[in-house]
Every structure is written in structure tokens, then in C-alpha cells.
Enzyme design. Sequence first.
Site, mmCIF file in Angstrom:
data_model
loop_
_atom_site.group_PDB
_atom_site.id
_atom_site.type_symbol
_atom_site.label_atom_id
_atom_site.label_comp_id
_atom_site.label_asym_id
_atom_site.label_seq_id
_atom_site.Cartn_x
_atom_site.Cartn_y
_atom_site.Cartn_z
ATOM 1 N N HIS A 94 32.504 19.968 -16.738
ATOM 2 C CA HIS A 94 31.341 19.465 -17.482
ATOM 3 C C HIS A 94 31.347 17.948 -17.617
ATOM 4 C CE1 HIS A 94 30.075 23.478 -18.383
ATOM 5 N NE2 HIS A 94 31.114 23.748 -19.147
ATOM 6 N N ASP A 117 32.987 29.653 -13.003
ATOM 7 C CA ASP A 117 32.971 29.606 -14.461
ATOM 8 C C ASP A 117 31.617 30.114 -14.963
ATOM 9 O OD1 ASP A 117 34.591 27.866 -16.813
ATOM 10 O OD2 ASP A 117 32.443 28.058 -17.169
ATOM 11 N N HIS A 166 29.810 28.989 -17.299
ATOM 12 C CA HIS A 166 28.914 27.875 -17.618
ATOM 13 C C HIS A 166 28.686 27.035 -16.361
ATOM 14 C CE1 HIS A 166 30.980 28.829 -21.459
ATOM 15 N NE2 HIS A 166 29.771 28.676 -21.949
ATOM 16 N N ASP A 201 35.689 32.721 -18.031
ATOM 17 C CA ASP A 201 34.887 33.090 -19.187
ATOM 18 C C ASP A 201 33.677 33.950 -18.839
ATOM 19 O OD1 ASP A 201 34.032 30.826 -17.857
ATOM 20 O OD2 ASP A 201 33.849 29.577 -19.639
#
Length: 309
Positions: free
Chosen positions: A123, A160, A162, A244
Site C-alpha cells: 500500500h 492479498d 486488499h 487475508d
Amino acid sequence: MTTALLTHDDGFRHVTPPGHPEQVARLEHVLHALAPMSDLKRVSAPMASESDLLRLHPRSYLDMLRSALPEEGFAQLDADTFLSPGSLDAAFRGAGAAVKAVDMVVAGEAGNAFCAMRPPGHHAETETPMGFCVFGNAALAARHALDHHGMERVAVVDFDVHHGNGTQDLLWDERRALFISSHQMPLWPGTGAPDERGAFDNVVNLPLAPGTGGAEMRALYEAQVFPRLRAFAPELVVVSAGFDAHAADPLANLEWRTEDFAWVTRELCAFAAELCGGRLVSVMEGGYDLEALAASVAAHVTELREAAA
């Protein structure tokens, strides 16, 4: 050949406030799960050099982080990204692990590599820490392979839950890199729509609806990820390995199981074997249910070991 495991105790020195999901216990659980794998080539993650980081992040960004580093307690960089006194050492080691892993795989010192460090990285944008992340480790691995080792094509695959907005930002204008991200949508950070394609059609975003399970994920990868990888023919595959998307994870709503992470790892290793001599570097990203994270990382690294053998 064997799989290299790059980590360092500085990863425990990045401390977050009580109750924060990106906690020291994540690395503890991961390393405990990997402890029985005695055949791993265990390597102390080095500090990244400034020249490594300056491939992606401007000096003003490094100066900002250093000035924000607290002598005690916490410094808050955004709504959910914190620094403690040991955080920059941990972040420099995480970036250094990614660079060293590329060096080892390119030199044939390991068949593939897994970087077990925190904080995560995907990120972190060019000048913006966010989403628990400080440096763009996966993008840094790609740029190191391109600039230092003279590769012409490197692929980054991010599973991931996200969207890897930071990796996308860092590689948006890099025609030599292909970035592929599967991620839940809608979900923070809100980026990752299919029409975000990069400056050179070098970004592939594959949103997944809440509740998507392993069967749908496998079909999507077979239909869209693997053909795009084969067409690109990378000389190295970098994996942003977030765990996740697991059904047990508290921060998202996908329904992947541990065996789904084993499957996607096995398939990516098979493509690396077909396209680039097995050269694959994996860097740990998210995963916030501790037991699910440990089990999924163990499954991931088991597949890396099988591929490297």
C-alpha cells in the site's frame, strides 16, 4: 536447490498500538509455523541501501519518515499506519530482504525465496505511507531485477485481499513490469477497478465480490491471470503474498481456504518454471487471523520448497 527464507529479528521491533491488527504476533506465528522446515536456506535480511529505496521513493520521503520516527511511543502517519522507535529498521530490513532475495534467486543461490518481514509494503505509494505499509517491497524487488540485473520483463502478482495500490502507483509508468492484482471490491483502499490499466497496459486488476470462494478464484486465475503471464513471459515473478483473503480473516469477506493459497502458489511456481527458470520471489503482505496466517504461510512455503527441490 532450496527455498531461501529471509527474515530478521528487527521485524519484531516494529510495534503498533494495542489492538492493531498488524502486530508483532503476526511474525511470531509465521516463524513458528516455518520452524520445522529445516531444509530452508535461512538468511538474515540486510538493510536496504538508500540507493535501493531511491529507485522508487524520493529522498524527501525518506527524510520525512526519519523525522517522524519517535524516540518512544508511537508516531501516527495516517489513520492506521504507525511508527515506533524500531519501525524504520524493520522497514529497511523488509526492503532489504526483497532486494537480497532477488539477488539470490538470480545468482542461483536459491531456487526461490520467501521474505517473512513486517511491516508489509504493497500500500506504500511513492511519497505516501498507508495501510500499515512504509516501503513498496514488491515493487522494489521488481525494479531491482530490472535496473540492477538488467532484466527486460518482471511480473508482480498480488493475491492479498486488499488492492495493491502502492505497487500499482510505483509501477504505473514502468513498461517493463506487469502488475496483476486480485482483491475484494468493494473494500479499502477503494482502488483497483478493471479500467485502471497502467500507462502501458501493464496493470491488470481483477476485483472479487465479497463472499468469493476458492473455486471462483481458481477459475479467474486460469482465465485471466495465467494467460496474461504467459503472454508477458517474465524473467522473474514477484509475489505479493497476502493471506487475508482467508475465510477466517477479520478485515475482509472472501472465503478462501488454506488449500487455495497452496493452489495459487503451486500454479505460480509452475508458470515460473515454464517461463523463467523457476525464478520467483515472494514477499509477505497481509493476513490478520493469526492461526489462518500461520497455516496459509506454511502451505505457501511448502509449495515453494516443492518447486525449488
